[in-house]
Design a protein around this motif. Structure first.
Motif, PDB file in Angstrom:
ATOM      1  N   GLN A 137       0.823  -1.208   0.000  1.00 28.05           N
ATOM      2  CA  GLN A 137       0.000   0.000   0.000  1.00 28.05           C
ATOM      3  C   GLN A 137       0.860   1.262   0.000  1.00 28.05           C
ATOM      4  O   GLN A 137       0.592   2.205  -0.746  1.00 28.05           O
ATOM      5  N   ARG A 138       1.919   1.249   0.805  1.00 24.23           N
ATOM      6  CA  ARG A 138       2.778   2.435   0.879  1.00 24.23           C
ATOM      7  C   ARG A 138       3.559   2.635  -0.423  1.00 24.23           C
ATOM      8  O   ARG A 138       3.739   3.770  -0.880  1.00 24.23           O
ATOM      9  N   VAL A 139       4.009   1.547  -1.023  1.00 22.62           N
ATOM     10  CA  VAL A 139       4.717   1.642  -2.305  1.00 22.62           C
ATOM     11  C   VAL A 139       3.793   2.206  -3.373  1.00 22.62           C
ATOM     12  O   VAL A 139       4.205   3.035  -4.195  1.00 22.62           O
ATOM     13  N   SER A 140       2.527   1.771  -3.364  1.00 25.48           N
ATOM     14  CA  SER A 140       1.559   2.295  -4.328  1.00 25.48           C
ATOM     15  C   SER A 140       1.357   3.799  -4.163  1.00 25.48           C
ATOM     16  O   SER A 140       1.274   4.536  -5.151  1.00 25.48           O
ATOM     17  N   ILE A 141       1.298   4.244  -2.913  1.00 26.97           N
ATOM     18  CA  ILE A 141       1.149   5.682  -2.640  1.00 26.97           C
ATOM     19  C   ILE A 141       2.383   6.448  -3.117  1.00 26.97           C
ATOM     20  O   ILE A 141       2.278   7.518  -3.734  1.00 26.97           O
ATOM     21  N   PHE A 142       3.556   5.888  -2.848  1.00 29.58           N
ATOM     22  CA  PHE A 142       4.802   6.527  -3.285  1.00 29.58           C
ATOM     23  C   PHE A 142       4.842   6.677  -4.804  1.00 29.58           C
ATOM     24  O   PHE A 142       5.219   7.729  -5.333  1.00 29.58           O
ATOM     25  N   VAL A 143       4.480   5.625  -5.509  1.00 31.10           N
ATOM     26  CA  VAL A 143       4.498   5.651  -6.978  1.00 31.10           C
ATOM     27  C   VAL A 143       3.494   6.676  -7.502  1.00 31.10           C
ATOM     28  O   VAL A 143       3.790   7.443  -8.428  1.00 31.10           O
ATOM     29  N   PHE A 144       2.308   6.689  -6.891  1.00 30.63           N
ATOM     30  CA  PHE A 144       1.289   7.660  -7.310  1.00 30.63           C
ATOM     31  C   PHE A 144       1.795   9.089  -7.130  1.00 30.63           C
ATOM     32  O   PHE A 144       1.652   9.932  -8.026  1.00 30.63           O
ATOM     33  N   LEU A 145       2.396   9.378  -5.976  1.00 33.56           N
ATOM     34  CA  LEU A 145       2.895  10.731  -5.709  1.00 33.56           C
ATOM     35  C   LEU A 145       4.061  11.093  -6.623  1.00 33.56           C
ATOM     36  O   LEU A 145       4.221  12.251  -7.007  1.00 33.56           O
TER      37      LEU A 145
END
Length: 324
Positions: A137-145
């Motif tokens: 979940q955190r990696v997905s947020i990082f990629v999105f940002l």
């Protein structure tokens, strides 16, 4: 007069003062280079997607770095190839779009490189909490940002130029850049200056963070042979990519703002496009050869294709004998 100069619909680009024979040769060389960029980055993306063992944060970030390279180069190479065979002009809307794509791709590269540096910092310096920190979940947020923030920053930068009165239509470059459009403005927009300096400071902060993380990594890894081996295996490609990309972007930025006209046109052209030539091809080569898992995956694809190619004639011969 102000009404006439503000209604600019076409820009003329400079830098292609070549004969037709030279243009054709340059077209073929540029096309070959672009195909190599496409092949290298698409191949690396395909290898990461197809192998579940590569679905780790480091390789996910690497995959996005390759996507960013494809996104940025598609904003330059197709138009440049077309210009080599036709008139070197671009519409106002296309110019804005090209500048937006190239700038946002560059900023996205910095964001992704910062994420890769953070990932290596946690993996090597805090290995016990790596999986709890770098969750899916955190990696997905990082990629999105890493995509949303650059796109938003460059959208705001481009938006501050729209509607600006222009006192010229000639851009002294082989492609469109927001700064060059600002220099054509009858009165430079203050909002653009503010947004531009904010963006430069924001991404300079990225660079400082990356520099700090790698300095800390090197100091930590020199105390342990095991950690140093891991650093050389997984961090060295990131460091090479970072240095190559940063040097290319800084050279272009400094030359664009402070360069003189004393240099030749060929040198001016190279300084304008070197960050679109070197990093997009260097990254897949460096990561493809240096990272063991990626290299093994690519070699396995090549081995399977060669094996199939050798088996096909035999299979065809057996089928022929059975049919007889």
């Amino acid at each position: 007069m102000m009404e006439n100069v503000s209604a600019v619909t076409l820009f003329t680009l400079s830098g292609l003062n070549f004969t037709m024979e030279q243009r054709i040769i340059l077209f073929l060389l540029t096309l070959l280079w672009y195909l190599m960029i496409l092949l290298g980055n698409v191949g690396l993306i395909f290898a990461i997607i197809m192998d579940k063992n590569l679905h780790e944060p480091m390789y996910i970030f690497l995959c996005n770095l390759c996507i960013s390279a494809l996104y940025g180069t598609v904003g330059f190479y197709p138009k440049f190839l077309l210009d080599l065979l036709s008139s070197h002009v671009i519409s106002y809307a296309a110019c804005m779009l090209q500048g937006f794509v190239i700038h946002s791709s560059t900023c996205s590269d910095f964001s992704i490189l910062a994420l890769m540096a953070y990932d290596r910092y946690v993996a090597i310096c805090r290995p016990l909490v790596y999986h709890s920190v770098m969750t899916r979940q955190r990696v997905s947020i990082f990629v999105f940002l890493s995509w949303f923030i650059p796109l938003y920053c460059m959208f705001m930068n481009t938006a501050t130029i729209l509607g600006t009165r222009l006192c010229g239509s000639h851009i002294n470059r082989v492609y469109c850049v927001n700064w060059m459009i600002v220099t054509l403005a009858c009165s430079p927009p203050k909002a653009n200056n503010a947004v531009s300096y904010f963006n430069m400071l924001f991404y300079f902060g990225h660079f400082v963070f990356i520099l700090w993380s790698y300095t800390y990594l090197i100091r930590t890894c020199t105390a342990s042979k095991e950690k140093w081996g891991k650093f050389m295996q997984t961090c060295m490609p990131h460091l090479i990519s970072l240095l190559t990309f940063t040097a290319a972007v800084l050279l272009d930025l400094l030359y664009m703002r402070f360069g003189t006209i004393d240099f030749s046109q060929d040198f001016h052209n190279f300084m304008a496009i070197e960050f679109l030539i070197i990093p997009p091809l260097v990254n897949p080569l460096v990561y493809g050869f240096k990272l063991t898992k990626v290299r093994k995956k690519i070699l396995s694809f090549v081995y399977i294709k060669r094996k199939d190619a050798k088996c096909h004639p035999v299979t065809s011969h057996i089928r022929g004998e059975l049919s007889n």
